[in-house]
Design a protein around this motif. Structure first.
Motif, short mmCIF file in Angstrom:
data_model
loop_
_atom_site.label_atom_id
_atom_site.label_comp_id
_atom_site.label_asym_id
_atom_site.label_seq_id
_atom_site.Cartn_x
_atom_site.Cartn_y
_atom_site.Cartn_z
N MET A 91 0.63 -1.25 0.00
CA MET A 91 -0.15 -0.19 -0.03
C MET A 91 0.82 1.00 0.01
O MET A 91 0.70 2.23 -0.54
CB MET A 91 -0.91 -0.01 1.30
N GLU A 92 1.94 1.21 0.58
CA GLU A 92 2.68 2.25 0.79
C GLU A 92 3.65 2.59 -0.43
O GLU A 92 3.73 3.78 -0.98
CB GLU A 92 3.93 2.00 1.82
N ALA A 93 3.87 1.70 -1.29
CA ALA A 93 4.52 1.75 -2.67
C ALA A 93 3.46 2.27 -3.47
O ALA A 93 3.66 3.10 -4.41
CB ALA A 93 4.98 0.31 -2.97
N LEU A 94 2.26 1.58 -3.49
CA LEU A 94 1.14 2.47 -4.32
C LEU A 94 0.88 3.78 -4.23
O LEU A 94 0.84 4.61 -5.20
CB LEU A 94 -0.06 1.63 -4.04
N ASP A 95 1.14 4.27 -2.95
CA ASP A 95 0.59 5.73 -2.51
C ASP A 95 1.69 6.70 -2.98
O ASP A 95 1.82 7.40 -3.31
CB ASP A 95 0.41 5.96 -1.08
N MET A 96 2.92 5.81 -2.82
CA MET A 96 4.25 6.77 -3.41
C MET A 96 4.24 6.91 -4.71
O MET A 96 4.68 7.98 -5.32
CB MET A 96 5.54 5.96 -2.66
N THR A 97 3.92 5.96 -5.34
CA THR A 97 3.80 6.12 -7.06
C THR A 97 2.92 6.83 -7.52
O THR A 97 3.03 7.92 -8.24
CB THR A 97 3.38 4.65 -7.57
N ARG A 98 1.64 7.01 -6.70
CA ARG A 98 0.44 8.04 -7.11
C ARG A 98 1.31 9.63 -6.66
O ARG A 98 1.06 10.41 -7.45
CB ARG A 98 -0.53 7.89 -6.41
N GLU A 99 1.87 9.60 -5.75
CA GLU A 99 2.57 11.09 -5.26
C GLU A 99 3.66 11.36 -6.40
O GLU A 99 3.65 12.33 -6.73
CB GLU A 99 3.25 10.92 -3.83
#
Length: 103
Positions: A91-99
């Motif tokens: 989930m953290e990797a997904l959020d960082m990619t969106r950012e």
């Protein structure tokens, strides 16, 4: 893990399976509280952003973002789920990619 923004309608069956596994992990008699939870389907999905993380080609989790308007416009983390067997940090990797994609 590979993360990509999904096009409207992509990966629907695969993400439905993540939803089912996620809900099953919550308990045998549990049902989804649709009035409290965002969604990743429907006619307004074309206005949202859906990011899917894959490990060895299999969907491990997703994050869906909905637009927010008003004095502080932006994108709101509307719904996120991960497969119970997915590795930590999905989930953290997904959020960082969106950012990063916003930059």
């Amino acid at each position: 893990m590979e993360v990509a923004e999904a096009a409207h309608g992509d990966d629907r069956a695969e993400l439905d399976r993540i939803d089912q596994c996620w809900l099953r992990e919550k308990g045998r008699q549990v049902t989804e509280l649709r009035f409290l939870v965002g969604q990743r389907t429907g006619e307004l999905q074309c206005h949202r952003s859906l990011f899917v993380g894959r490990v060895d080609g299999e969907a491990a989790g997703y994050l869906n973002y909905a637009p927010v308007y008003g004095s502080r416009p932006g994108m709101l983390h509307d719904l996120g789920r991960r497969h119970p067997g997915a590795p930590p940090g999905v989930m953290e990797a997904l959020d960082m990619t969106r950012e990063r994609s916003r930059s």
